[in-house]
Structures are given as structure tokens and as C-alpha cells.
Design a protein around this motif. Structure first.
Motif, PDB file in Angstrom:
ATOM      1  N   ASP A 147      -5.357  -6.521  12.171  1.00 45.22           N
ATOM      2  CA  ASP A 147      -5.200  -6.043  13.632  1.00 45.22           C
ATOM      3  C   ASP A 147      -3.685  -5.943  13.912  1.00 45.22           C
ATOM      4  OD1 ASP A 147      -4.635  -8.857  13.681  1.00 45.22           O
ATOM      5  OD2 ASP A 147      -6.383  -9.502  14.848  1.00 45.22           O
ATOM      6  N   GLY A 148      -3.096  -5.655  14.909  1.00 43.94           N
ATOM      7  CA  GLY A 148      -1.999  -5.346  15.164  1.00 43.94           C
ATOM      8  C   GLY A 148      -1.167  -4.093  14.893  1.00 43.94           C
ATOM      9  N   GLY A 149       0.031  -3.919  15.183  1.00 47.23           N
ATOM     10  CA  GLY A 149       0.596  -2.487  15.012  1.00 47.23           C
ATOM     11  C   GLY A 149       0.664  -2.047  13.474  1.00 47.23           C
ATOM     12  N   LEU A 150       0.629  -3.251  12.614  1.00 48.49           N
ATOM     13  CA  LEU A 150       0.408  -2.696  10.994  1.00 48.49           C
ATOM     14  C   LEU A 150      -0.876  -2.921  10.638  1.00 48.49           C
ATOM     15  CD1 LEU A 150       4.058  -4.524   9.731  1.00 48.49           C
ATOM     16  CD2 LEU A 150       3.348  -1.958  10.582  1.00 48.49           C
ATOM     17  N   ASN A 151      -2.044  -3.026  11.128  1.00 50.21           N
ATOM     18  CA  ASN A 151      -3.156  -2.920  10.965  1.00 50.21           C
ATOM     19  C   ASN A 151      -3.605  -2.220   9.763  1.00 50.21           C
ATOM     20  OD1 ASN A 151      -6.202  -3.225  10.703  1.00 50.21           O
ATOM     21  ND2 ASN A 151      -6.375  -1.756  12.647  1.00 50.21           N
ATOM     22  N   GLY A 152      -4.176  -2.579   8.752  1.00 50.68           N
ATOM     23  CA  GLY A 152      -4.558  -1.727   7.383  1.00 50.68           C
ATOM     24  C   GLY A 152      -3.377  -2.187   6.408  1.00 50.68           C
ATOM     25  N   LEU A 153      -2.241  -2.424   6.583  1.00 53.61           N
ATOM     26  CA  LEU A 153      -1.276  -2.861   5.596  1.00 53.61           C
ATOM     27  C   LEU A 153      -1.375  -4.215   5.089  1.00 53.61           C
ATOM     28  CD1 LEU A 153       1.865  -0.953   7.022  1.00 53.61           C
ATOM     29  CD2 LEU A 153       0.340  -0.083   5.240  1.00 53.61           C
ATOM     30  N   LEU A 154      -0.642  -4.479   4.264  1.00 50.28           N
ATOM     31  CA  LEU A 154      -0.550  -6.053   3.754  1.00 50.28           C
ATOM     32  C   LEU A 154       0.253  -6.878   4.404  1.00 50.28           C
ATOM     33  CD1 LEU A 154      -0.777  -5.057  -0.289  1.00 50.28           C
ATOM     34  CD2 LEU A 154      -2.742  -5.121   1.450  1.00 50.28           C
ATOM     35  N   ALA A 155      -0.072  -8.242   4.448  1.00 46.55           N
ATOM     36  CA  ALA A 155       0.624  -9.164   5.006  1.00 46.55           C
ATOM     37  C   ALA A 155       1.900  -9.618   4.067  1.00 46.55           C
ATOM     38  CB  ALA A 155       0.011 -10.254   5.622  1.00 46.55           C
ATOM     39  N   ARG A 156       2.920 -10.201   4.672  1.00 49.24           N
ATOM     40  CA  ARG A 156       3.836 -10.732   3.936  1.00 49.24           C
ATOM     41  C   ARG A 156       3.543 -11.947   2.987  1.00 49.24           C
ATOM     42  NH1 ARG A 156       8.161  -8.548   3.623  1.00 49.24           N
ATOM     43  NH2 ARG A 156       8.559  -8.027   5.474  1.00 49.24           N
ATOM     44  N   CYS A 157       3.433 -12.092   1.819  1.00 44.94           N
ATOM     45  CA  CYS A 157       2.584 -13.302   1.030  1.00 44.94           C
ATOM     46  C   CYS A 157       3.491 -13.267  -0.073  1.00 44.94           C
ATOM     47  CB  CYS A 157       1.054 -13.205   0.896  1.00 44.94           C
ATOM     48  SG  CYS A 157       0.167 -12.898   2.449  1.00 44.94           S
ATOM     49  N   VAL A 158       3.062 -14.515  -0.640  1.00 47.98           N
ATOM     50  CA  VAL A 158       3.672 -14.827  -2.133  1.00 47.98           C
ATOM     51  C   VAL A 158       2.723 -15.564  -2.859  1.00 47.98           C
ATOM     52  CG1 VAL A 158       5.331 -15.743  -3.704  1.00 47.98           C
ATOM     53  CG2 VAL A 158       5.986 -14.670  -1.532  1.00 47.98           C
ATOM     54  N   VAL A 159       2.161 -15.260  -3.830  1.00 49.49           N
ATOM     55  CA  VAL A 159       1.115 -16.007  -4.840  1.00 49.49           C
ATOM     56  C   VAL A 159       1.937 -16.137  -6.217  1.00 49.49           C
ATOM     57  CG1 VAL A 159      -1.094 -15.972  -5.940  1.00 49.49           C
ATOM     58  CG2 VAL A 159      -0.808 -14.853  -3.556  1.00 49.49           C
ATOM     59  N   VAL A 160       1.846 -17.399  -6.687  1.00 44.04           N
ATOM     60  CA  VAL A 160       2.343 -17.727  -8.118  1.00 44.04           C
ATOM     61  C   VAL A 160       1.059 -18.083  -8.868  1.00 44.04           C
ATOM     62  CG1 VAL A 160       3.915 -19.193  -9.480  1.00 44.04           C
ATOM     63  CG2 VAL A 160       4.615 -18.345  -7.197  1.00 44.04           C
ATOM     64  N   LYS A 193       0.785  -1.384   0.042  1.00 40.90           N
ATOM     65  CA  LYS A 193       0.062   0.178  -0.047  1.00 40.90           C
ATOM     66  C   LYS A 193       0.984   1.256  -0.065  1.00 40.90           C
ATOM     67  CE  LYS A 193      -4.235  -1.656   1.981  1.00 40.90           C
ATOM     68  NZ  LYS A 193      -5.447  -1.518   3.010  1.00 40.90           N
ATOM     69  N   ASP A 194       2.308   1.163  -0.178  1.00 50.87           N
ATOM     70  CA  ASP A 194       2.894   2.283  -0.404  1.00 50.87           C
ATOM     71  C   ASP A 194       2.530   3.055  -1.349  1.00 50.87           C
ATOM     72  OD1 ASP A 194       4.897   1.975   1.617  1.00 50.87           O
ATOM     73  OD2 ASP A 194       5.762  -0.001   0.627  1.00 50.87           O
ATOM     74  N   LEU A 195       2.800   4.383  -1.110  1.00 49.91           N
ATOM     75  CA  LEU A 195       2.491   5.316  -2.608  1.00 49.91           C
ATOM     76  C   LEU A 195       3.570   5.141  -3.701  1.00 49.91           C
ATOM     77  CD1 LEU A 195       2.103   8.728  -0.830  1.00 49.91           C
ATOM     78  CD2 LEU A 195       0.325   7.329  -1.669  1.00 49.91           C
ATOM     79  N   PRO A 196       3.138   5.237  -4.885  1.00 48.97           N
ATOM     80  CA  PRO A 196       3.859   4.830  -6.084  1.00 48.97           C
ATOM     81  C   PRO A 196       5.178   5.544  -5.780  1.00 48.97           C
ATOM     82  CG  PRO A 196       1.693   4.999  -6.690  1.00 48.97           C
ATOM     83  CD  PRO A 196       1.708   5.447  -5.328  1.00 48.97           C
ATOM     84  N   PHE A 197       5.293   6.840  -5.450  1.00 44.62           N
ATOM     85  CA  PHE A 197       6.432   7.522  -5.290  1.00 44.62           C
ATOM     86  C   PHE A 197       7.521   6.935  -4.358  1.00 44.62           C
ATOM     87  CE2 PHE A 197       2.631  10.291  -5.059  1.00 44.62           C
ATOM     88  CZ  PHE A 197       2.856  10.782  -6.442  1.00 44.62           C
ATOM     89  N   ALA A 198       7.262   6.317  -3.275  1.00 52.34           N
ATOM     90  CA  ALA A 198       8.010   5.568  -2.523  1.00 52.34           C
ATOM     91  C   ALA A 198       8.662   4.499  -3.339  1.00 52.34           C
ATOM     92  CB  ALA A 198       7.265   5.073  -1.259  1.00 52.34           C
ATOM     93  N   PHE A 212      -7.577  -5.174  -4.085  1.00 54.21           N
ATOM     94  CA  PHE A 212      -6.504  -6.375  -3.916  1.00 54.21           C
ATOM     95  C   PHE A 212      -6.632  -7.032  -2.904  1.00 54.21           C
ATOM     96  CE2 PHE A 212      -2.296  -7.888  -3.000  1.00 54.21           C
ATOM     97  CZ  PHE A 212      -2.316  -8.912  -4.259  1.00 54.21           C
ATOM     98  N   SER A 213      -6.248  -6.189  -1.726  1.00 56.25           N
ATOM     99  CA  SER A 213      -6.320  -6.639  -0.668  1.00 56.25           C
ATOM    100  C   SER A 213      -7.649  -7.222   0.121  1.00 56.25           C
ATOM    101  CB  SER A 213      -5.969  -5.513   0.563  1.00 56.25           C
ATOM    102  OG  SER A 213      -6.896  -4.498   0.406  1.00 56.25           O
TER     103      SER A 213
END
Length: 166
Positions: A123-136, A84-89, A113-114
Motif C-alpha cells: 500500500d502507499g505511494g510506492l506500492n509494489g516496490l521494495l521497502a528499505r531493509c537490510v538482511v545479513v 525492482k529497478d531495471l538492470p539498465f538503471a 525475492f520480494s
């Protein structure tokens, strides 16, 4: 709902990754050029979705660097780094790091997407961000491999993801 850990705390996501063998859900994400991209833009290719909380953290940056280095090993394959980072980052990071084999995409705008991939931490300290996952996703648009990394601070299983391509 899937679970991962942030430190020792269990974190829940808003759903589960798509099932292996199922058709990959479409999405609309913003590129570093602010244009919208969808799964259809990569039709006919093997696709690795490298999903993570933020490019501005060490493990997330390492995963992008590692997939960038190893992407050249696979023919007809595209690596999509998604947060969910901004494209600028993303643009700043990729330019500074010489990242040229990975496509950086952001769910900051549409947020579909999310939801369709079930990867938003609720929940947790990064609530609202994406979890670390991989999909092929294979060339026919079917899910070949999924991984919810057990701990946010852990790198994904690169070998398993890339071996799923064949």
C-alpha cells in the motif's frame, strides 16, 4: 506483515523478513548483465542484502555508495543491492558513481525475492516496490541480522549490519 513509513503514512509489506537464525531463502534476481543470479552464487561468503525502492532516489543511492565504500573493510563479504529497478538503471548509476564493490540485482523479472523475503510494499505511494531493509546472511546461509528501516527516507543502520558479520 512488517510496517515502515513513507513520510507520515504507515506502509505495510507483504510479509516479514526471515527470522534471525533461519536459513536464508534462495532467490533468482537479474544482474546488470541480464543474467540470473541466486543466493547459491554467493555460497560461502557473508552476504549483506541492501534492499530499497529505487536507485533513482537520494537515500537509496546513498545507501549503495555507503555500502560500496565500507564493503572493502570486510573480508569474504559481498554486498547485494536489490530493488525492482531495471538492470539498465543500476548499470548507469554504478558506472557514473564508480561503484565497484557492490553487486546490483533486480527483482523486476521473477518477483520471487520480494515474496520470500516479505519486502514488497502493498500500500502507499510506492506500492509494489521494495521497502528499505537490510538482511545479513552468514557463510553458512543463516540469517544473522535484519532491519526494516522505520521510515523509507531514512538510511539503514550500516554499523549494526556490518557488525553482524563479525
Amino acid at each position: 506483515m512488517a510496517q515502515t513509513k513513507l513520510g507520515e503514512a504507515v506502509v505495510t509489506t507483504n510479509g516479514n523478513l526471515p527470522a534471525i537464525g533461519s536459513t536464508a531463502p534462495d532467490f533468482t534476481l537479474a544482474g546488470i548483465d541480464l543474467k540470473e543470479y541466486s543466493l547459491k552464487d554467493y555460497a560461502g561468503k557473508n552476504i549483506v542484502l541492501n534492499i530499497f525502492p529505487s536507485i533513482d532516489t537520494g537515500v537509496c543511492a546513498t545507501s549503495v555508495r555507503t555500502f560500496n565504500k565500507r564493503a572493502a573493510e570486510k573480508n569474504n563479504t559481498v554486498i547485494l543491492s536489490i530493488s525492482k529497478d531495471l538492470p539498465f538503471a543500476f548499470k548507469r548509476f554504478c558506472a557514473a558513481e564508480g561503484i565497484d564493490q557492490v553487486v546490483s540485482l533486480s527483482d523486476f523479472k521473477n518477483k520471487g525475492f520480494s515474496k520470500s523475503y516479505g519486502v514488497e510494499m502493498v500500500d502507499g505511494g510506492l506500492n509494489g516496490l521494495l521497502a528499505r531493509c537490510v538482511v545479513v546472511i552468514d557463510q553458512e546461509g543463516k540469517i544473522k541480522y535484519t532491519e526494516v528501516v522505520p521510515t523509507i527516507g531514512q538510511e539503514p543502520n550500516y554499523d549494526a549490519a556490518l557488525n553482524a558479520i563479525g
